[in-house]
Design a protein around this motif. Structure first.
Motif, mmCIF file in Angstrom:
data_model
loop_
_atom_site.group_PDB
_atom_site.id
_atom_site.type_symbol
_atom_site.label_atom_id
_atom_site.label_comp_id
_atom_site.label_asym_id
_atom_site.label_seq_id
_atom_site.Cartn_x
_atom_site.Cartn_y
_atom_site.Cartn_z
ATOM 1 N N ARG A 150 86.126 81.599 48.645
ATOM 2 C CA ARG A 150 87.438 82.219 48.847
ATOM 3 C C ARG A 150 87.250 83.730 48.916
ATOM 4 N N ARG A 151 87.819 84.349 49.943
ATOM 5 C CA ARG A 151 87.653 85.779 50.203
ATOM 6 C C ARG A 151 88.903 86.541 49.783
ATOM 7 N N HIS A 152 88.699 87.733 49.168
ATOM 8 C CA HIS A 152 89.827 88.602 48.813
ATOM 9 C C HIS A 152 89.458 90.039 49.180
ATOM 10 N N VAL A 153 90.343 90.717 49.913
ATOM 11 C CA VAL A 153 90.150 92.107 50.327
ATOM 12 C C VAL A 153 91.342 92.927 49.848
ATOM 13 N N TRP A 154 91.078 94.097 49.301
ATOM 14 C CA TRP A 154 92.173 94.960 48.874
ATOM 15 C C TRP A 154 91.772 96.431 49.012
ATOM 16 N N ILE A 155 92.792 97.295 49.011
ATOM 17 C CA ILE A 155 92.604 98.743 49.102
ATOM 18 C C ILE A 155 92.939 99.364 47.756
ATOM 19 N N ALA A 156 92.087 100.306 47.306
ATOM 20 C CA ALA A 156 92.327 100.983 46.037
ATOM 21 C C ALA A 156 91.695 102.374 46.107
ATOM 22 N N PRO A 157 92.097 103.293 45.213
ATOM 23 C CA PRO A 157 91.438 104.597 45.175
ATOM 24 C C PRO A 157 89.930 104.434 44.962
ATOM 25 N N THR A 158 89.151 105.261 45.642
ATOM 26 C CA THR A 158 87.692 105.150 45.572
ATOM 27 C C THR A 158 87.190 105.249 44.136
ATOM 28 N N GLN A 159 87.703 106.207 43.375
ATOM 29 C CA GLN A 159 87.241 106.388 42.000
ATOM 30 C C GLN A 159 87.527 105.148 41.163
ATOM 31 N N GLU A 160 88.681 104.543 41.392
ATOM 32 C CA GLU A 160 89.033 103.318 40.667
ATOM 33 C C GLU A 160 88.054 102.194 40.985
ATOM 34 N N LEU A 161 87.712 102.047 42.260
ATOM 35 C CA LEU A 161 86.754 101.012 42.648
ATOM 36 C C LEU A 161 85.376 101.273 42.042
ATOM 37 N N LEU A 162 84.956 102.533 42.031
ATOM 38 C CA LEU A 162 83.653 102.862 41.458
ATOM 39 C C LEU A 162 83.605 102.544 39.968
ATOM 40 N N GLU A 163 84.693 102.845 39.274
ATOM 41 C CA GLU A 163 84.743 102.564 37.833
ATOM 42 C C GLU A 163 84.756 101.069 37.552
ATOM 43 N N GLN A 164 85.388 100.296 38.439
ATOM 44 C CA GLN A 164 85.494 98.854 38.230
ATOM 45 C C GLN A 164 84.309 98.076 38.782
ATOM 46 N N ALA A 165 83.466 98.730 39.585
ATOM 47 C CA ALA A 165 82.397 98.018 40.295
ATOM 48 C C ALA A 165 81.489 97.198 39.386
ATOM 49 N N PRO A 166 80.990 97.722 38.254
ATOM 50 C CA PRO A 166 80.104 96.896 37.418
ATOM 51 C C PRO A 166 80.782 95.610 36.929
ATOM 52 N N GLU A 167 82.048 95.709 36.527
ATOM 53 C CA GLU A 167 82.758 94.529 36.045
ATOM 54 C C GLU A 167 83.072 93.567 37.186
ATOM 55 N N LEU A 168 83.436 94.095 38.347
ATOM 56 C CA LEU A 168 83.717 93.237 39.504
ATOM 57 C C LEU A 168 82.450 92.501 39.951
ATOM 58 N N ALA A 169 81.322 93.191 39.905
ATOM 59 C CA ALA A 169 80.058 92.544 40.277
ATOM 60 C C ALA A 169 79.683 91.453 39.282
#
Length: 224
Positions: A150-169
């Motif tokens: 299942r695929r999910h795509v979303w838009i968010a502030p870059t800094q927010e994505l960078l901060e969340q990246a380890p947990e999302l991975a």
């Protein structure tokens, strides 16, 4: 007789200058398709010039799939394996981890069958050889029963994505992100395996991807 040295050429996807040569190029474009399918052992024998996308469709017709697959699928199997193509997924190994054996034609013209049982000392070197050991003509791969993502795509502030990246991975089977220059935003993309027994297509995969692309296009269209 073609002048040497000989180099194998695949789809040209690699970013490094592995292919250029003052000699001759060898194309495996006509060396494609499945040679054998062993569903009991979840193994297939496949010709080295098969493109990743073609292999995925051939496996799907057999009710099988690769354990991990890169999102760009135009590479030849031999080229993807020889250059260590990985795909995303923090807990998933690169493609070459599924190589159980292969057939190698050496520069001397010798044909070697390489596996854990035959020439095991060459197996690890030949999995990601960068074309230095010769031309690979066939691979034996470990595969698995077909599954859905299942695929999910979303838009968010870059800094927010960078901060969340380890947990999302950590949380998702696959996670990747793209920075959208000059916007301060990025696109996050996750893929997760659909549990067995779940209806196969709540919406078709193509419909979901098209919807994601339209949202991204419309969102970017707000920027001058």
């Amino acid at each position: 007789k073609s002048p040497g040295p000989l180099r194998s050429v695949g789809a040209g996807h690699s970013f490094t200058a592995l292919v250029p040569t003052s000699g001759s190029l060898v194309s495996l474009d006509r060396l494609t398709g499945l040679v054998a399918v062993d569903k009991a052992r979840n193994q297939v024998r496949v010709r080295a010039g098969t493109r990743i996308g073609q292999l995925a469709r051939l496996l799907d017709a057999e009710g099988l799939a690769l354990h991990n697959q890169p999102d760009i699928d135009v590479q030849t199997l031999a080229g993807a394996l020889a250059t260590g193509t990985h795909g995303t997924g923090a807990e998933l190994p690169a493609l070459h981890a599924q190589v159980l054996g292969l057939r190698l034609v050496t520069p001397a013209g010798e044909v070697l069958e390489i596996s854990a049982d035959r020439n095991p000392e060459l197996l690890d070197a030949a999995r990601v050889s960068l074309g230095a050991l010769g031309v690979v003509s066939e691979y034996t791969l470990a595969v698995r029963p077909r599954y859905m993502l299942r695929r999910h795509v979303w838009i968010a502030p870059t800094q927010e994505l960078l901060e969340q990246a380890p947990e999302l991975a950590r949380k998702h089977r696959h996670f990747e992100m793209y920075v959208l220059p000059f916007t301060g935003h990025g696109a996050g993309i996750t893929h997760d395996e659909v549990p067995a027994g779940t209806p196969e297509h709540p919406a078709s995969a193509d419909e979901n991807v098209l919807a994601d692309l339209r949202k991204l296009r419309d969102w970017l269209g707000r920027w001058p």
